[in-house]
Design a protein around this motif. Structure first.
Motif, PDB file in Angstrom:
ATOM      1  N   ALA A 255      27.498  41.481  30.089  1.00 47.49           N
ATOM      2  CA  ALA A 255      26.941  40.292  30.738  1.00 47.49           C
ATOM      3  C   ALA A 255      26.726  39.123  29.792  1.00 47.49           C
ATOM      4  O   ALA A 255      26.627  37.979  30.247  1.00 47.49           O
ATOM      5  CB  ALA A 255      25.610  40.633  31.422  1.00 47.49           C
ATOM      6  N   PHE A 256      26.655  39.366  28.482  1.00 46.86           N
ATOM      7  CA  PHE A 256      26.289  38.303  27.552  1.00 46.86           C
ATOM      8  C   PHE A 256      27.373  38.040  26.500  1.00 46.86           C
ATOM      9  O   PHE A 256      27.072  37.610  25.403  1.00 46.86           O
ATOM     10  CB  PHE A 256      24.962  38.638  26.868  1.00 46.86           C
ATOM     11  CG  PHE A 256      23.785  38.530  27.798  1.00 46.86           C
ATOM     12  CD1 PHE A 256      23.074  37.349  27.922  1.00 46.86           C
ATOM     13  CD2 PHE A 256      23.405  39.607  28.581  1.00 46.86           C
ATOM     14  CE1 PHE A 256      22.003  37.245  28.784  1.00 46.86           C
ATOM     15  CE2 PHE A 256      22.335  39.516  29.454  1.00 46.86           C
ATOM     16  CZ  PHE A 256      21.631  38.327  29.559  1.00 46.86           C
TER      17      PHE A 256
ATOM     18  N   SER B 223      27.218  37.055  33.871  1.00 45.14           N
ATOM     19  CA  SER B 223      27.601  38.011  34.907  1.00 45.14           C
ATOM     20  C   SER B 223      27.335  37.521  36.326  1.00 45.14           C
ATOM     21  O   SER B 223      27.929  38.024  37.282  1.00 45.14           O
ATOM     22  CB  SER B 223      26.854  39.328  34.695  1.00 45.14           C
ATOM     23  OG  SER B 223      25.472  39.180  35.013  1.00 45.14           O
TER      24      SER B 223
ATOM     25  N   THR C 153      21.663  31.018  31.486  1.00 45.45           N
ATOM     26  CA  THR C 153      23.069  31.180  31.867  1.00 45.45           C
ATOM     27  C   THR C 153      23.983  30.230  31.098  1.00 45.45           C
ATOM     28  O   THR C 153      25.150  30.090  31.426  1.00 45.45           O
ATOM     29  CB  THR C 153      23.250  30.930  33.371  1.00 45.45           C
ATOM     30  OG1 THR C 153      22.777  29.615  33.692  1.00 45.45           O
ATOM     31  CG2 THR C 153      22.467  31.956  34.185  1.00 45.45           C
TER      32      THR C 153
ATOM     33  N   TYR D 160      20.518  38.948  35.228  1.00 47.08           N
ATOM     34  CA  TYR D 160      19.827  39.632  34.141  1.00 47.08           C
ATOM     35  C   TYR D 160      18.927  38.671  33.376  1.00 47.08           C
ATOM     36  O   TYR D 160      17.945  39.073  32.766  1.00 47.08           O
ATOM     37  CB  TYR D 160      20.837  40.265  33.188  1.00 47.08           C
ATOM     38  CG  TYR D 160      21.600  41.402  33.795  1.00 47.08           C
ATOM     39  CD1 TYR D 160      20.948  42.573  34.177  1.00 47.08           C
ATOM     40  CD2 TYR D 160      22.966  41.311  34.022  1.00 47.08           C
ATOM     41  CE1 TYR D 160      21.638  43.621  34.742  1.00 47.08           C
ATOM     42  CE2 TYR D 160      23.671  42.352  34.587  1.00 47.08           C
ATOM     43  CZ  TYR D 160      23.007  43.504  34.947  1.00 47.08           C
ATOM     44  OH  TYR D 160      23.695  44.543  35.516  1.00 47.08           O
ATOM     45  N   SER D 161      19.264  37.413  33.393  1.00 47.12           N
ATOM     46  CA  SER D 161      18.457  36.402  32.720  1.00 47.12           C
ATOM     47  C   SER D 161      18.612  35.079  33.446  1.00 47.12           C
ATOM     48  O   SER D 161      19.646  34.813  34.070  1.00 47.12           O
ATOM     49  CB  SER D 161      18.915  36.251  31.261  1.00 47.12           C
ATOM     50  OG  SER D 161      18.262  35.160  30.641  1.00 47.12           O
TER      51      SER D 161
ATOM     52  N   ASP E 193      23.535  34.638  30.294  1.00 42.78           N
ATOM     53  CA  ASP E 193      24.047  35.658  31.210  1.00 42.78           C
ATOM     54  C   ASP E 193      25.291  35.117  31.912  1.00 42.78           C
ATOM     55  O   ASP E 193      25.217  34.164  32.690  1.00 42.78           O
ATOM     56  CB  ASP E 193      22.948  36.004  32.222  1.00 42.78           C
ATOM     57  CG  ASP E 193      23.362  37.073  33.219  1.00 42.78           C
ATOM     58  OD1 ASP E 193      24.489  37.578  33.122  1.00 42.78           O
ATOM     59  OD2 ASP E 193      22.539  37.398  34.092  1.00 42.78           O
TER      60      ASP E 193
END
Length: 992
Positions: A624-625, A638, A646, A642-643, A636
């Motif tokens: 994702a990162f 994805s 972005t 998740y965070s 993030d």
């Protein structure tokens, strides 16, 4: 020093000479190079430099990318810096540390100027024959070659020589139609580069580069500041049916006596072409064979195995002796017409330390020596900074600095904090521990670290209780640059950094029989006192301040990792502090995390023996990162939530922290008693997740200089080998589940939890153990592989909850009836039919997973548990029964894989809220708290409706009223990704 002076630290020697140094740490040829299946492969087009194939030799770097018949090679060099300061020369003398009043920050403004900054070098752009169309790109990890595969015919190849200061390319087929060597910011930006308008060079006030060409060569020479120049040159030669190109980037640091850097660049290109591609490649390939021979691992998940190899590769390509160490972007500065983010500088409040946290265990010591040599050579500069800024003796490395070691300012609480030097000192300590090099200890590690200790010791003053404290304190980068970021001295971060430094110095002094010094450092460590914790054990930021917001920097956890001052082996107090603190971090969530936060937390979870959480965090980071080429891009990427971060700036520390996370899962050797000499313990496979049944590693390094290989089968260690790197007691933790090792040497004794044996340097110990007949049972907290296919729900093994989130918060208040879960998306007509209270067939829909009306039915539903004061009652104004929830209760159903849907998912319920006490009331929830994955259906905000799947939320302002029944429903179709919200049988929101 003169702030405008050019750095002269890296007077380049032939890189071939560096091979001798690495050979000193060569492993036996047991560790194989990467297999072709581990290569990085990317489909064309690549239209962005930060998705390119990275190549490099530590000093020079390149990015291979392009599309159609255009092939690009972005160029960089580690010592290209503009060192001009903003404002007064030596401005930090105007605002020393002891001048700070009322919690101000006079240093931030100085960071806002353009310089000092890392500089990009430019780009080589090739227009190929139209018959040559790029199909894909590949990074051959074993030979460190970049490949561009054509749709018809063989591939183009490129490498940055590990043995010479030159890069080469080989383009098969028809002649290249155009070769363009483009200075940085000179105009021909492509892809995501954006408009140039003179770009970086114009912003810096440089004159246009002087360009020229002759006899198959092109070049440019760029004048920078203070007499500094740099040059890029490409030479082209046609040989049989292919075109060879040689590329060199030189600077005035190559010619300290005033020599001609253009002539040098031409000579390097000419020599490479005369040698030819194959002969120039041979010593380069040999260097990389030796590099990969240092160690290897094999884990059963292909994406993590490939990532590990890629991150190891970045050490070899980006960090070499006699070259500058890795700054934020290494030798891959942004090729977008501008200057790099955060000036491409050296951030010593996390970035450099995490960048150089993994080379020790991998055995790639030359990569790490690049940074240690850099810090050592800057010792005079750091001494002056300590005198001018802190008013002390000793030395201090600024928290944010340029290649020349100049403090760049920024958020002064961290950029100008003296404890960042203690974290840098830890790298000297670790290098000694992993090499067992007494000469390095005597001549480098102890002298440098003790000067850092001197600076900090002079800054410490006794408080009213006699404990030593700094005049001011902070914890990176908590509360950003607000006045709140000045914490009550000492913050836990400062306290942990200083205590680890003083204990390390105690150990290093004792190893040299400096008894007086050892006592002095031990006393300083003791006078710092204990760490700050709440009554329940949670580690605070300082004596009074808890962390109560999600944050990217694990600064108050640094005592757990990497310092192991607080460990699972530290007794009940340590265990409690770890448990309660991590529970608090989990509750705060990851909304403000960057990629490196996930990598760091993976390391930390591995250090405490939690392999399931370690792999879960590593899984998220690696998928994702990162950009599609593997670069850590902070935010993030994805779309899974998740965070909340972005954005896409590329920095490298996350890559290396994730590399170390994998190593921490397989081998650890830290001491349970920091400061005590020769007390390390080897721990084999200390944090391997259940799903990694078979794992091997070869020649990983342990403290004490030991080289270790091991094999794990059916979740158990079955063989290991230790080659002693120093003479003395070797301790091996007994983690063998009652199985008895068969040893190849005599004298192994079981003492407490460890096996102990006396080995001489170079002596080999092996052991074999019986392989278990079957796998152990899967633990309840087993981490499932992360599935990034957006057409499915991100899996988890959390229970399903009706009426609350997984923390027991966001509780529903009122009645809920006829709760349905169906393994596909119902049609609008089917949903409308369920909005009839009198329906007697609502439980008979094909694909029904759960049907709850107080008498649960369906998969795992019979195990439904009512918590708190939840109860089942006759429904009010509704046929049948309902769950009555008071805002302090919920219904919980154990996990079942079916709850993640089949071709989609439908959730429906009749709800009768009696109040709306908070921002959200969960109706149906299967989402980790603070991580927007899984799914949740709730009233948010207030009395609205929200349907969130994998962090993608669909909302409707429903204006629900108390004491009324509503039929609510939500669906998702995995094939189309269409999400729909319904109220009383009507479609009220649809995603597409």
């Amino acid at each position: 020093m003169n702030p405008s002076a050019r750095p002269t630290l890296f007077l380049i020697i032939p890189l071939l000479g560096a091979m001798v140094c690495q050979a000193a740490f060569s492993a036996a040829p047991d560790s194989p190079p990467p297999h072709a299946s581990e290569n990085l492969r990317l489909n064309a087009p690549i239209k962005s430099w930060d998705e390119a194939i990275p190549l490099g030799n530590g000093m020079m770097g390149g990015l291979l990318w392009g599309e159609g018949s255009t092939l690009r090679l972005s160029l960089d060099r580690g010592d290209l810096w503009d060192e001009r300061t903003t404002g007064e020369k030596e401005w930090w003398k105007k605002h020393p540390w002891n001048s700070l009043k009322d919690g101000g920050d006079p240093w931030n403004a100085y960071y806002n100027g353009i310089t000092p900054t890392k500089l990009p070098a430019g780009r080589l752009e090739l227009t190929l024959d139209p018959s040559q169309t790029i199909k894909s790109f590949e990074l051959n990890l074993a030979s460190a070659e970049g490949l561009a595969h054509f749709k018809d015919g063989p591939e183009a190849r490129a490498f940055f020589s590990a043995a010479q200061s030159v890069a080469m390319m080989r383009i098969p087929g028809k002649p290249i139609q155009a070769v363009d060597l483009i200075p940085a910011g000179a105009g021909k930006e492509r892809g995501n580069a954006g408009p140039s308008s003179g770009g970086a060079v114009a912003a810096l006030g440089y004159p246009p580069a002087a360009r020229g060409q002759s006899n198959g060569m092109q070049w440019y020479v760029q004048e920078a500041d203070a007499g500094f120049k740099y040059c890029a040159c490409v030479a082209t030669q046609r040989v049989n049916d292919e075109t060879l190109l040689a590329i060199a980037v030189t600077s005035t640091n190559d010619t300290p006596s005033g020599g001609d850097l253009l002539a040098l660049a031409k000579a390097r290109c000419t020599k490479a072409l005369a040698q030819g591609y194959a002969d120039t490649l041979a010593p380069h390939a040999a260097w990389w064979q030796d590099f990969w021979g240092q160690s290897s691992i094999q884990v059963p998940e292909a994406h993590i195995q490939r990532y590990y190899r890629f991150a190891r590769y970045l050490y070899g390509a980006g960090s070499r002796k006699a070259a500058p160490p890795i700054p934020l972007q290494g030798v891959w500065t942004a090729d977008n017409g501008g200057l790099p983010p955060w000036k491409g500088d050296y951030h010593n409040d996390l970035n450099t330390q995490m960048t150089y946290i993994a080379y020790q265990e991998a055995g790639n010591f030359e990569a790490g020596e690049s940074y240690l040599d850099f810090l050592w050579k800057l010792t005079p500069t750091f001494r002056q900074f300590a005198r001018d800024f802190y008013g002390t003796g000793g030395l201090s490395s600024p928290g944010v600095m340029s290649l020349a070691g100049q403090p760049l300012g920024g958020w002064g609480q961290y950029a100008m904090s003296p404890t960042m030097s203690a974290w840098n000192a830890h790298l000297f300590y670790l290098h000694w521990r992993y090499t067992a090099d007494a000469t390095f200890l005597k001549n480098r590690a102890y002298p440098w670290c003790s000067e850092v200790g001197q600076c900090l010791a002079e800054l410490l003053k006794p408080d009213e209780k006699g404990m030593l404290v700094l005049a001011r304190s902070s914890s990176p980068e908590i509360f950003n640059n607000s006045p709140r970021s000045w914490l009550k001295p000492n913050s836990n971060y400062d306290l942990m950094c200083m205590k680890m430094l003083f204990l390390s110095l105690q150990e290093m002094a004792d190893a040299q029989n400096k008894t007086g010094d050892a006592q002095k450092w031990a006393q300083l460590a003791a006078k710092l006192g204990d760490f700050h914790a709440a009554p329940d054990g949670e580690l605070l930021l300082d004596a009074v301040t808890p962390l109560r917001e999600s944050h990217r920097h694990l600064s108050n956890l640094i005592g757990i990792y990497p310092f192991n001052l607080i460990s699972p082996e530290g007794g009940t107090t340590d265990e409690t502090r770890i448990k309660t603190t991590l529970a608090s971090w989990d509750k705060l969530g990851t909304s403000e995390w960057c990629g490196y936060s996930w990598a760091w937390m993976s390391c930390l979870r591995a250090r405490i023996g939690d392999g399931e959480e370690a792999v879960r965090h590593l899984d998220v980071f690696t998928q994702a990162f990162v950009s599609r080429n593997g670069f850590h891009v902070n935010g993030d990427q994805s779309g899974r939530g998740y965070s909340g971060m972005t954005y896409r700036p590329f920095t490298l520390e996350g890559n290396f922290a994730a590399l170390q996370a994998a190593q921490e899962m397989l081998l650890q050797s830290w001491s349970p008693t920091p400061g005590k000499r020769d007390s390390e313990v080897i721990r084999l496979f200390p944090a391997v997740p259940w799903r990694w049944h078979d794992v091997t590693f070869d020649d990983l390094r342990a403290e004490g200089g030991h080289r270790i290989s091991a094999r794990r089968e059916n979740n158990a260690t079955v063989w290991f080998k230790i080659v002693a790197g120093s003479s003395g007691i070797v301790r091996i933790r007994d983690s063998f589940d009652g199985r008895t090792p068969k040893w190849t040497v005599k004298g192994v004794q079981k003492i407490g939890p460890n096996f102990e044996v006396l080995l001489k340097k170079g002596e080999t110990l092996e052991a074999t153990l019986e392989k278990p007949d079957q796998l152990p049972a899967e633990p309840a907290n087993s981490a499932r592989p992360l599935v990034m296919d957006s057409s499915t729900i991100v899996p988890n093994t959390l229970p399903l909850r009706i009426g609350s989130d997984l923390d027991g918060q966001s509780n529903f208040q009122g009645d809920m009836a006829r709760i349905l879960m169906i393994d596909h998306a119902l049609t609008d007509k089917e949903v409308a039919a369920l909005a009839d209270k009198t329906s007697e067939t609502w439980t008979q829909i094909p694909g029904t997973l759960l049907a709850l009306d107080g008498t649960p039915a369906g998969i795992n539903a019979t195990q439904a548990k009512l918590t708190g004061d939840a109860k089942v009652a006759t429904a009010v104004d509704m046929p049948g029964q309902s769950f009555s929830l008071t805002g302090k209760s919920w219904v919980e159903i154990p996990h079942a894989d079916a709850q993640l849907g089949k071709t989609g998912l439908t959730l429906t319920a009749w709800v009768r809220p009696t109040a709306f006490p908070g921002a959200s009331m969960r109706l149906i929830d299967k989402s980790p708290v603070g991580i927007a994955t899984g799914y949740l259906f709730d009233t948010y905000p207030g009395n609205s409706l929200r349907w969130s799947v994998n962090g993608n939320a669909l909302s409707f302002a429903a204006n629900l009223q108390p004491n009324q029944w509503y039929f609510v429903a939500a669906t998702i179709d995995f094939k189309t990704q269409s999400r729909v919200l319904y109220l009383n049988g009507e479609v009220v929101a649809k995603s597409n």
